[in-house]
Design a protein around this motif. Structure first.
Motif, PDB file in Angstrom:
ATOM      1  N   PRO A   1       0.823  -1.212   0.000  1.00 50.60           N
ATOM      2  CA  PRO A   1       0.000   0.000   0.000  1.00 50.60           C
ATOM      3  C   PRO A   1       0.860   1.266   0.000  1.00 50.60           C
ATOM      4  O   PRO A   1       1.843   1.368   0.726  1.00 50.60           O
ATOM      5  CB  PRO A   1      -0.807  -0.101   1.298  1.00 50.60           C
ATOM      6  N   GLY A   2       0.502   2.202  -0.865  1.00 54.53           N
ATOM      7  CA  GLY A   2       1.220   3.471  -0.932  1.00 54.53           C
ATOM      8  C   GLY A   2       2.456   3.455  -1.814  1.00 54.53           C
ATOM      9  O   GLY A   2       2.992   4.507  -2.128  1.00 54.53           O
ATOM     10  N   ALA A   3       2.926   2.296  -2.210  1.00 48.43           N
ATOM     11  CA  ALA A   3       4.106   2.202  -3.081  1.00 48.43           C
ATOM     12  C   ALA A   3       3.649   2.334  -4.538  1.00 48.43           C
ATOM     13  O   ALA A   3       2.525   1.952  -4.881  1.00 48.43           O
ATOM     14  CB  ALA A   3       4.827   0.875  -2.871  1.00 48.43           C
ATOM     15  N   PRO A   4       4.512   2.855  -5.407  1.00 48.48           N
ATOM     16  CA  PRO A   4       4.088   3.052  -6.797  1.00 48.48           C
ATOM     17  C   PRO A   4       4.045   1.777  -7.646  1.00 48.48           C
ATOM     18  O   PRO A   4       3.334   1.740  -8.639  1.00 48.48           O
ATOM     19  CB  PRO A   4       5.128   4.026  -7.355  1.00 48.48           C
ATOM     20  N   LEU A   5       4.785   0.756  -7.274  1.00 45.82           N
ATOM     21  CA  LEU A   5       4.833  -0.444  -8.100  1.00 45.82           C
ATOM     22  C   LEU A   5       3.550  -1.262  -7.978  1.00 45.82           C
ATOM     23  O   LEU A   5       2.982  -1.398  -6.900  1.00 45.82           O
ATOM     24  CB  LEU A   5       6.028  -1.317  -7.719  1.00 45.82           C
ATOM     25  N   ARG A   6       3.129  -1.802  -9.117  1.00 45.07           N
ATOM     26  CA  ARG A   6       1.934  -2.629  -9.185  1.00 45.07           C
ATOM     27  C   ARG A   6       2.276  -3.979  -9.789  1.00 45.07           C
ATOM     28  O   ARG A   6       3.271  -4.135 -10.479  1.00 45.07           O
ATOM     29  CB  ARG A   6       0.855  -1.962 -10.070  1.00 45.07           C
ATOM     30  N   LEU A   7       1.412  -4.940  -9.550  1.00 44.52           N
ATOM     31  CA  LEU A   7       1.560  -6.285 -10.090  1.00 44.52           C
ATOM     32  C   LEU A   7       0.458  -6.504 -11.122  1.00 44.52           C
ATOM     33  O   LEU A   7      -0.696  -6.171 -10.868  1.00 44.52           O
ATOM     34  CB  LEU A   7       1.436  -7.307  -8.961  1.00 44.52           C
ATOM     35  N   ARG A   8       0.837  -7.033 -12.285  1.00 47.13           N
ATOM     36  CA  ARG A   8      -0.145  -7.342 -13.328  1.00 47.13           C
ATOM     37  C   ARG A   8       0.076  -8.781 -13.774  1.00 47.13           C
ATOM     38  O   ARG A   8       1.204  -9.185 -14.032  1.00 47.13           O
ATOM     39  CB  ARG A   8       0.027  -6.405 -14.524  1.00 47.13           C
TER      40      ARG A   8
END
Length: 162
Positions: A32-39
């Motif tokens: 939460p709050g971090a810019p990296l996302r998982l796809r």
């Protein structure tokens, strides 16, 4: 036809609370709050409407895709039992894959064992999102610990003498 992606990703039991399935793609914010996302997307094969694995990517909102890995169903044993039971041979269209066509009322990925994929996703996300898996995993309810009855001691067999 639908891949029934939400049900597939539910079966994977990924622990990230902040996630969504849009179309056939799973998106999550493991930290939460971090810019990296998982796809996570399904990977296509050379055959139309046939899928051979998952593509897991780390995405930054401004920089785009940072890293990705392909996880094949064959390498992770996803359809090993199904293919063995149906005598599906390697190097055929249906070996270790699933297609959009399926029996009514059944998911197209029927017979999938997702444990290997889930373990691989956990290992991959541990690199990019350290601690996110443990922080997102559901806590087990406190309860009595199961008791096991100790095995009776074994008596050594005596050698016969004449």
């Amino acid at each position: 036809m639908s891949l029934q992606a939400p049900e597939f990703f539910t079966e994977l039991c990924l622990p990230f609370h902040d996630h969504a399935v849009v179309g056939n793609t799973y998106y999550a914010a493991p930290v939460p709050g971090a810019p990296l996302r998982l796809r996570i997307d399904f990977t296509r094969t050379i055959h139309a409407d046939t899928y051979g694995g998952l593509r897991v990517a780390v995405v930054h909102p401004e920089r785009g895709e940072i890293d990705a890995v392909a996880l094949s169903f064959v390498d992770h044993g996803t359809f090993h039992r199904r293919d063995e039971a149906t005598n599906t041979r390697p190097n055929t269209k249906h070996y270790g894959t699933f297609g959009t066509y399926h029996r009514p009322g059944r998911p197209p990925w029927e017979g999938a064992v997702t444990t290997g994929l889930r373990d691989a996703i956990e290992q991959y996300t541990a690199v990019w999102f350290p601690g996110a898996w443990a922080a997102s995993a559901p806590k087990r309810a406190a309860g009595p610990t199961p008791r096991s009855t100790p095995a009776p001691p074994t008596v050594p067999a005596r050698a016969r003498t004449r």
